[in-house]
Design a protein around this motif. Sequence first.
Motif, PDB file in Angstrom:
ATOM      1  N   CYS A  13      -0.916   3.328  -7.557  1.00  0.00           N
ATOM      2  CA  CYS A  13      -0.112   2.725  -7.463  1.00  0.00           C
ATOM      3  C   CYS A  13       0.243   2.623  -9.046  1.00  0.00           C
ATOM      4  O   CYS A  13      -0.277   3.290  -9.726  1.00  0.00           O
ATOM      5  N   LEU A  14       1.786   2.276  -8.892  1.00  0.00           N
ATOM      6  CA  LEU A  14       2.436   2.618  -9.979  1.00  0.00           C
ATOM      7  C   LEU A  14       2.853   1.222 -11.054  1.00  0.00           C
ATOM      8  O   LEU A  14       2.601   1.133 -11.921  1.00  0.00           O
ATOM      9  N   VAL A  15       3.382   0.371 -10.082  1.00  0.00           N
ATOM     10  CA  VAL A  15       3.180  -1.117 -10.830  1.00  0.00           C
ATOM     11  C   VAL A  15       2.292  -2.280  -9.775  1.00  0.00           C
ATOM     12  O   VAL A  15       2.814  -1.974  -8.859  1.00  0.00           O
ATOM     13  N   THR A  16       1.605  -3.104 -10.463  1.00  0.00           N
ATOM     14  CA  THR A  16       1.053  -4.165  -9.197  1.00  0.00           C
ATOM     15  C   THR A  16       1.622  -5.408 -10.446  1.00  0.00           C
ATOM     16  O   THR A  16       1.418  -5.294 -11.471  1.00  0.00           O
ATOM     17  N   PRO A  18       2.025  -9.994  -9.911  1.00  0.00           N
ATOM     18  CA  PRO A  18       2.183 -10.837  -8.758  1.00  0.00           C
ATOM     19  C   PRO A  18       3.092 -10.876  -7.333  1.00  0.00           C
ATOM     20  O   PRO A  18       2.532 -11.070  -6.286  1.00  0.00           O
ATOM     21  N   ASP A  19       4.501 -10.394  -7.494  1.00  0.00           N
ATOM     22  CA  ASP A  19       5.210 -10.712  -7.194  1.00  0.00           C
ATOM     23  C   ASP A  19       6.019  -9.177  -6.957  1.00  0.00           C
ATOM     24  O   ASP A  19       6.980  -8.584  -5.755  1.00  0.00           O
ATOM     25  N   LEU A  20       5.676  -7.821  -7.234  1.00  0.00           N
ATOM     26  CA  LEU A  20       5.932  -6.729  -7.106  1.00  0.00           C
ATOM     27  C   LEU A  20       4.707  -5.536  -6.928  1.00  0.00           C
ATOM     28  O   LEU A  20       4.171  -5.756  -7.832  1.00  0.00           O
ATOM     29  N   HIS A  21       5.097  -4.970  -5.963  1.00  0.00           N
ATOM     30  CA  HIS A  21       3.951  -3.616  -5.900  1.00  0.00           C
ATOM     31  C   HIS A  21       4.177  -2.443  -5.807  1.00  0.00           C
ATOM     32  O   HIS A  21       5.105  -2.392  -5.129  1.00  0.00           O
ATOM     33  N   ILE A  22       4.502  -1.548  -6.483  1.00  0.00           N
ATOM     34  CA  ILE A  22       4.943   0.025  -6.104  1.00  0.00           C
ATOM     35  C   ILE A  22       4.008   0.895  -5.927  1.00  0.00           C
ATOM     36  O   ILE A  22       3.266   1.308  -6.874  1.00  0.00           O
ATOM     37  N   ASN A  23       3.777   1.135  -5.363  1.00  0.00           N
ATOM     38  CA  ASN A  23       2.901   2.591  -4.774  1.00  0.00           C
ATOM     39  C   ASN A  23       3.469   3.903  -4.754  1.00  0.00           C
ATOM     40  O   ASN A  23       4.419   3.985  -4.070  1.00  0.00           O
ATOM     41  N   GLY A  24       2.838   5.158  -4.809  1.00  0.00           N
ATOM     42  CA  GLY A  24       3.866   6.987  -5.100  1.00  0.00           C
ATOM     43  C   GLY A  24       2.419   7.628  -3.483  1.00  0.00           C
ATOM     44  O   GLY A  24       1.333   7.213  -4.442  1.00  0.00           O
ATOM     45  N   HIS A  25       3.568   8.721  -2.828  1.00  0.00           N
ATOM     46  CA  HIS A  25       2.549   8.923  -2.610  1.00  0.00           C
ATOM     47  C   HIS A  25       2.419  10.660  -2.702  1.00  0.00           C
ATOM     48  O   HIS A  25       4.255  11.104  -3.393  1.00  0.00           O
ATOM     49  N   PHE A  26       1.416  11.661  -3.902  1.00  0.00           N
ATOM     50  CA  PHE A  26       1.590  12.402  -4.236  1.00  0.00           C
ATOM     51  C   PHE A  26       1.527  14.383  -3.260  1.00  0.00           C
ATOM     52  O   PHE A  26       0.563  14.109  -2.198  1.00  0.00           O
TER      53      PHE A  26
END
Length: 233
Positions: A13-16, A18-26
Amino acid sequence: MFYFHGKKDKDFCLVTDPDLHINGHFIGKKSTKGRDFTWVQSIGILFGPNQLYIGANKVSDWHDTTDYMHIQLNGQDVIIPTGDSETWLSSETGVSIKRVGPANAIVLEIAGSFKVTARVVPITQEESRIHGYDIMSDDCFAHLELGFKFNSLSSSVNGVLGQTYAPGYRTQVKMGAPMPIMGGNHKFSSSHLFSTDCAVSRFGLNHDADELDDLPMVACGGDSGARGMVCKR
C-alpha cells in the motif's frame, strides 16, 4: 527522501485514505549484497467504486518509440490516441489521461482529487553492469517512475507515502544515513494489487473532520544505484 524496498513479486500500500487507495506491485532481482533490487511494475488505484490499473509490460528489447504502458479502467483497456498531448476522457468516472510525448509517459487526473504522472523506463545494460543488477537480455525490467499530487487527503491518511502527510507525523527513517530506508513491510503488505486488506487501510472508512489541502508533489521510482523505490518531495 527515503527508500522503500518492499519485496519482489509482492504488493504494498502506497496511499490509503477513505476515498482513495493506491497499491504498488514490486518486481525485482535477487542480490548477493543484502537486500533485493526492487522496482514498481504497476499500481492499482481505487477511488469510489472504480479500479484503475497502470503498468509496464514485460519487455526484452527496449525501443523508445514503442509504447509499453498498459492502462485499464474497471477491467477495460484504455486506448489513448498516439501523439504528444493526445487525451482520453471518461465522463462517467471523471478520469482524464494525457500523453506526454509519443509513448510511455502520461498524466492522469481526476479534477479536484489527485494527479498521477507515470513513465515506463527500462533498466539498461549499462546500468545493470555498473550497479550489479545482473539483468538478462530476455527482460529489461521495465518499471514505472511516478509522481503524485493530492488535492485533499484526510488527517487519517496512511501507507508508505500517505503516512508522511498525516498531521504530527515524525519519520522513523535515519535521515543521516547514505541510504535512508523506510521499513514496515508487515504494515503495508496487501494480498493483491486491488486489495484494501493491509494493516493500515483507511479506504471506505468515515472521513475525519479535517482535510489536508494543497499538498506537495511526491516523486517515486528508480534511482541510479538505488535498491528499491526512492521517494522525494
